[in-house]
Design a protein around this motif. Structure first.
Motif, short mmCIF file in Angstrom:
data_model
loop_
_atom_site.label_atom_id
_atom_site.label_comp_id
_atom_site.label_asym_id
_atom_site.label_seq_id
_atom_site.Cartn_x
_atom_site.Cartn_y
_atom_site.Cartn_z
N GLN A 1 -12.97 -19.80 -37.54
CA GLN A 1 -13.14 -21.08 -36.86
C GLN A 1 -12.28 -22.19 -37.46
O GLN A 1 -12.04 -23.21 -36.82
N HIS B 1 -18.10 -13.22 -41.55
CA HIS B 1 -18.51 -14.18 -40.51
C HIS B 1 -17.79 -13.80 -39.21
O HIS B 1 -16.97 -14.55 -38.69
N ASN C 1 -23.09 -13.14 -41.97
CA ASN C 1 -23.50 -14.29 -41.19
C ASN C 1 -24.14 -13.81 -39.88
O ASN C 1 -23.48 -13.18 -39.06
N GLU C 2 -25.41 -14.08 -39.75
CA GLU C 2 -26.15 -13.86 -38.49
C GLU C 2 -25.88 -12.52 -37.82
O GLU C 2 -25.24 -12.45 -36.76
N TYR D 1 -30.86 -24.21 -35.38
CA TYR D 1 -30.32 -25.32 -34.58
C TYR D 1 -31.36 -25.84 -33.58
O TYR D 1 -31.41 -27.01 -33.28
N TRP E 1 -28.66 -27.43 -26.38
CA TRP E 1 -29.74 -26.97 -27.26
C TRP E 1 -30.74 -28.10 -27.49
O TRP E 1 -30.33 -29.25 -27.76
N GLU F 1 -27.15 -23.18 -42.51
CA GLU F 1 -26.48 -23.87 -41.39
C GLU F 1 -27.50 -24.67 -40.61
O GLU F 1 -28.61 -24.20 -40.36
N TRP G 1 -23.69 -27.78 -40.85
CA TRP G 1 -22.65 -27.18 -40.01
C TRP G 1 -22.10 -28.28 -39.15
O TRP G 1 -22.77 -28.71 -38.26
N GLU H 1 -15.22 -23.46 -31.71
CA GLU H 1 -16.59 -22.99 -31.47
C GLU H 1 -16.56 -21.73 -30.58
O GLU H 1 -17.01 -21.72 -29.44
N TRP H 2 -15.98 -20.68 -31.11
CA TRP H 2 -15.98 -19.37 -30.46
C TRP H 2 -15.57 -19.47 -28.98
O TRP H 2 -14.58 -20.11 -28.69
C1 BGC Z 1 -22.59 -19.68 -36.36
C2 BGC Z 1 -21.40 -20.60 -36.37
C3 BGC Z 1 -21.39 -21.45 -35.11
C4 BGC Z 1 -22.64 -22.29 -35.11
C5 BGC Z 1 -22.76 -23.23 -33.92
C6 BGC Z 1 -23.85 -20.34 -35.91
O1 BGC Z 1 -24.56 -19.45 -35.13
O2 BGC Z 1 -22.75 -19.09 -37.62
O3 BGC Z 1 -20.25 -19.83 -36.50
O4 BGC Z 1 -20.27 -22.23 -34.97
O5 BGC Z 1 -23.76 -21.44 -35.08
O6 BGC Z 1 -22.81 -22.52 -32.73
#
Ligand code: BGC
Length: 463
Positions: A39, A140, A184-185, A314, A348, A375, A421, A428-429
């Protein structure tokens, strides 16, 4: 978690008195920012770096919004010093970043790329020289494409491939890095990458998802063991995407749906590491995984005694029963459908009570020694005006989530760190550059950094 231990949603009253200061979190609390190689780094093919699944996926047509890609991203590869100094200037003491497997082993296995190791030496040294504790994430999401060509996470050989990578990295940086994060996740990269196909490598269906889950869970524990062996004083964690799940109504079908989604999102990767096995009771389709992919001795190997669990939260989710949805028989009831307007730019729900509740839920596991919020943050539409970005929504977001974390801590949850974060706006992916999550704005045309009001708020709060 046992059956019927569902924590009912509650309105959490947070005291607005003066207790909300950095000091209230304790002297040893880690305050940091988090980011990820793909990223932020850019330089996708520089100095011997190999291709990752995200390079390949994002260079295809129609995968990323507005046909964007991360070839340059935030140019962290060349600007890491500026960014680390920025983190320092905001008074953080911790800097979390991930290493790109393909920078170190361009083809995933085999020949080591010295230039890749050298880059991470420079990043780590820069952190240490500036009083920032480096937290290194080993993975990640940017799997080497050469390994994906051999089946990626669906191939059991990945346990060996990942182990070799962990060996190289942990031996190399053992004397400098104390804090390690294995994955990571995993629910995120197996679910989005191998079930829905929304993320790289874009594979679909249970036949990909189930082996990917088991192999990622195996790597999670194996990675922990390798770090323990090679880094004597290591503090080892791994991270999970967690969302507190609320049933839409008190109807039994909604409550059961909430339990299934909770098992999928919050328990699938955590419980095997704690020795509790996979949540097959709530998710019977996992029995297929156990039959097909779990070998003799694996259930023991899935366990590892992590020093901390990284909670990444989040938003909360509200779900209802939906018998027509395969496997999960559940559907999310989106904020809009509930007349909830407080959402971020990602849609969200702004739900600090969800952070409190998920921390309390995790605190019920006796074997979790310590939690770090690895995060948390929010995307909003930030606008530059006269060189300033008054991202008041983000300031309020951080304040309210931090107040709820503090409340959880005061209620006895062993939470000992918080990583925002993220430091700068980044890639953002599949959403590309539009969602801006940073405390620092980036003009992606010039790479100019501008500290937002939220960044200044942290600077003040942490001073
Ligand atoms: C991920 C991050 C992503 C962030 C916001 C997390 O799930 O680890 O890479 O940018 O959320 O979407």
């Amino acid at each position: 978690m046992q059956d019927n231990q569902y924590i009912s949603p509650s309105t959490i009253v947070v005291s607005q008195e003066n207790v909300f200061s950095k000091d209230a979190f304790g002297k040893d609390f880690a305050w940091g920012v988090a980011m990820a190689s793909f990223q932020n780094e850019g330089a996708w093919d520089k100095d011997g770096k190999g291709e990752s699944i995200w390079d390949k996926f994002s260079h295809k047509k129609n995968k990323i919004k507005d046909h964007q890609n991360a070839k340059v991203a935030c140019d962290f590869y060349h600007r890491f010093e500026e960014d680390i100094l920025l983190a320092k200037s905001l008074n953080f003491n911790t800097f979390r970043f991930s290493m790109a497997w393909t920078r170190i082993l361009p083809h995933g296995i085999g020949k080591v790329n010295q230039a890749g190791l050298e880059f991470y030496h420079q990043v780590i040294d820069c952190c240490l020289e500036n009083g920032l504790e480096p937290y290194v994430t080993l993975y990640h999401w940017d799997l080497p494409q050469s390994l994906e060509d051999k089946g990626g996470w669906t191939n059991r050989d990945i346990i060996d491939w990942f182990s070799d990578y962990c060996e190289v990295v942990t031996r190399e940086f053992a004397s400098k890095v104390k804090y390690w994060i294995v994955l990571n996740e995993p629910a995120g990269f197996t679910g989005l990458g191998y079930m829905t196909g929304y993320h790289a490598p874009g594979r679909l269906g249970m036949r990909n998802f189930l082996p990917a889950v088991h192999h990622a869970a195996m790597c999670q524990a194996e990675g922990g063991r390798i770090i323990r062996k090679n880094v004597p004083d290591a503090v080892i964690g791994t991270t999970f995407s967690c969302s507190f799940i609320e049933p839409y109504t008190n109807a039994e079908s909604d409550i059961k749906a909430a339990k299934r989604i909770d098992a999928l999102l919050n328990r699938l990767f955590l419980e095997p590491t704690l020795g509790l096995g996979y949540p097959v009771h709530e998710l019977p389709f996992l029995q297929n995984m156990v039959k097909k992919y779990v070998h003799a001795g694996d259930m023991e190997k899935l366990q590892f005694d992590f020093d901390f669990i990284g909670v990444q939260n989040y938003f909360k989710l509200v779900v209802k029963g939906a018998f027509w949805i395969p496997y999960l028989k559940a559907l999310e009831v989106k904020p809009k459908a509930r007349n909830v307007e407080s959402v971020t730019d990602m849609g969200w729900e702004i739900s600090p009570d969800g952070m409190y509740n998920i921390l309390k839920q995790f605190a019920e596991y006796k074997n979790i020694k310590q939690i770090i919020v690895t995060e948390n943050g929010a995307a909003f539409k930030d606008e530059l005006s006269d060189g300033n970005i008054d991202d008041n929504d983000r300031v309020t977001f951080y304040q309210s989530y931090l107040q709820h974390i503090l409340k959880a801590k005061q209620d006895g949850v062993k939470v000992n760190g918080y990583l925002a974060w993220t430091l700068t706006d980044n890639f953002e992916w599949t959403e590309g550059y539009k969602p801006r999550f940073g405390l620092v704005h980036i003009d992606f045309k010039t790479q100019q950094r501008t500290v937002k009001k939220s960044g200044k708020w942290f600077r003040e709060f942490l001073s």
